[in-house]
Scaffold this motif. Structure first.
Motif, short mmCIF file in Angstrom:
data_model
loop_
_atom_site.label_atom_id
_atom_site.label_comp_id
_atom_site.label_asym_id
_atom_site.label_seq_id
_atom_site.Cartn_x
_atom_site.Cartn_y
_atom_site.Cartn_z
N VAL A 101 12.78 6.00 -9.92
CA VAL A 101 12.69 5.59 -8.78
C VAL A 101 11.59 6.37 -7.91
O VAL A 101 11.88 7.48 -7.93
N VAL A 102 10.42 5.84 -7.55
CA VAL A 102 9.52 6.60 -7.06
C VAL A 102 9.35 6.12 -5.81
O VAL A 102 8.96 4.96 -5.32
N LEU A 103 9.26 7.11 -4.69
CA LEU A 103 8.73 7.00 -3.20
C LEU A 103 7.66 7.71 -3.01
O LEU A 103 7.55 8.84 -2.91
N VAL A 104 6.70 6.83 -2.49
CA VAL A 104 5.30 7.63 -2.07
C VAL A 104 5.11 7.62 -0.74
O VAL A 104 5.39 6.84 -0.07
N VAL A 113 -5.88 0.02 -0.09
CA VAL A 113 -6.74 0.39 -1.76
C VAL A 113 -6.09 1.27 -2.18
O VAL A 113 -5.71 1.40 -3.24
N THR A 114 -6.00 2.57 -1.58
CA THR A 114 -5.34 3.58 -2.05
C THR A 114 -3.94 3.34 -2.41
O THR A 114 -3.50 3.93 -3.53
N MET A 115 -2.95 2.88 -1.84
CA MET A 115 -1.67 2.69 -1.96
C MET A 115 -1.61 1.63 -3.39
O MET A 115 -0.60 1.99 -4.08
N SER A 132 7.13 2.78 -1.09
CA SER A 132 6.18 3.66 -0.16
C SER A 132 6.46 3.67 1.12
O SER A 132 7.25 2.41 1.84
N ALA A 133 6.30 4.64 1.92
CA ALA A 133 6.64 4.90 3.24
C ALA A 133 4.99 5.44 3.95
O ALA A 133 4.52 6.36 3.28
N GLN A 142 -6.53 -7.90 8.66
CA GLN A 142 -6.98 -8.42 7.32
C GLN A 142 -5.98 -8.39 6.58
O GLN A 142 -4.77 -7.71 6.80
N CYS A 143 -5.82 -9.04 5.23
CA CYS A 143 -4.71 -9.05 4.44
C CYS A 143 -4.78 -7.96 3.56
O CYS A 143 -6.03 -7.42 3.35
N LYS A 144 -3.95 -7.13 3.28
CA LYS A 144 -3.93 -5.90 2.62
C LYS A 144 -3.62 -5.99 1.12
O LYS A 144 -2.68 -6.47 0.67
N LEU A 145 -4.28 -4.81 0.32
CA LEU A 145 -4.08 -4.95 -1.12
C LEU A 145 -2.68 -4.52 -1.45
O LEU A 145 -1.99 -4.76 -2.52
N ALA A 146 -2.16 -3.77 -0.39
CA ALA A 146 -0.73 -3.09 -0.81
C ALA A 146 -0.01 -3.15 0.64
O ALA A 146 -0.76 -3.13 1.38
N LYS A 147 1.27 -3.39 0.59
CA LYS A 147 2.29 -3.39 1.55
C LYS A 147 3.07 -2.16 1.53
O LYS A 147 3.58 -1.57 0.36
N ALA A 148 3.43 -1.52 2.72
CA ALA A 148 4.59 -0.22 2.84
C ALA A 148 5.81 -0.92 2.97
O ALA A 148 5.97 -2.01 3.69
N ASP A 149 6.84 -0.22 2.15
CA ASP A 149 8.17 -0.72 2.30
C ASP A 149 8.84 -0.04 3.47
O ASP A 149 9.69 -0.75 4.27
N PHE A 150 8.25 1.03 4.05
CA PHE A 150 8.73 1.49 5.23
C PHE A 150 7.41 2.03 6.20
O PHE A 150 6.73 2.74 5.47
#
Length: 182
Positions: A101-104, A113-115, A132-133, A142-150
């Protein structure tokens, strides 16, 4: 662009305070509580995205009261500039992410883009799950390529710096978050 000390001071004095040190401290506690609720029993591998997230990670990790492994990765789209470009991987995690389980932890979610690149690499390397946090999320509309969980705090769609985020390589050491006025 290398700024003189006087130019750096002038840049700070003309910037707008977006989030105070007190607000950030409260936000870190809230994020720690949220992360603990989800990951406390999973012994995650926590990956810090260098160098912007180093202050965020350094303040957040002591508030996470559960066992974890820690490592870092280093990639950048900005260098010392103010606009994103191609992703440059400078260091991949030394820890094996397979079946983990990975948390970035990252400083800012801008366009995602980076996430997205980190998420794709971690999952392609066999991680069991990815979280990700981010300290701040830029309100781009704008719509993002990735969303953060926290997500810690919103910031306006301007260049922000402080608390790990730099401007022209400077001011990562500020205890608050500022935005340029241009």
């Amino acid at each position: 662009m290398m700024l003189t000390s006087q130019q750096a001071q002038q840049l700070l004095s003309s910037a707008e305070l977006i989030h105070s040190e007190q607000v950030i401290t409260q936000t870190l506690q809230r994020l720690a509580d949220e992360i603990t609720q989800v990951l406390a029993r999973q012994q995650p591998l926590v990956l810090c995205v260098m160098g912007g997230a180093v202050v965020f990670a350094g303040q957040l990790l002591p508030q996470l009261r559960f066992p974890m492994d820690f490592d870092y990765l280093h990639l950048s789209r900005y260098g010392k500039g103010k606009s994103g470009g191609a992703i440059h991987w400078q260091a991949e995690p030394r820890e094996d992410v397979r079946d983990r389980v990975v948390l970035v932890l990252d400083d800012i979610l801008d366009e995602g883009v980076t996430m997205a690149a980190v998420r794709d690499k971690v999952l392609a390397s066999g991680a069991r799950s990815f979280y990700s946090a981010v300290l701040v999320e830029k309100q781009t509309g704008q719509c993002k390529l990735a969303k953060a969980d926290f997500i810690g705090l919103p910031v306006p769609n301007r260049y922000v710096f402080g608390f790990g985020m730099d401007i022209h390589g400077l001011w990562r050491n500020l205890p608050a978050i500022y935005a340029t006025t241009d």
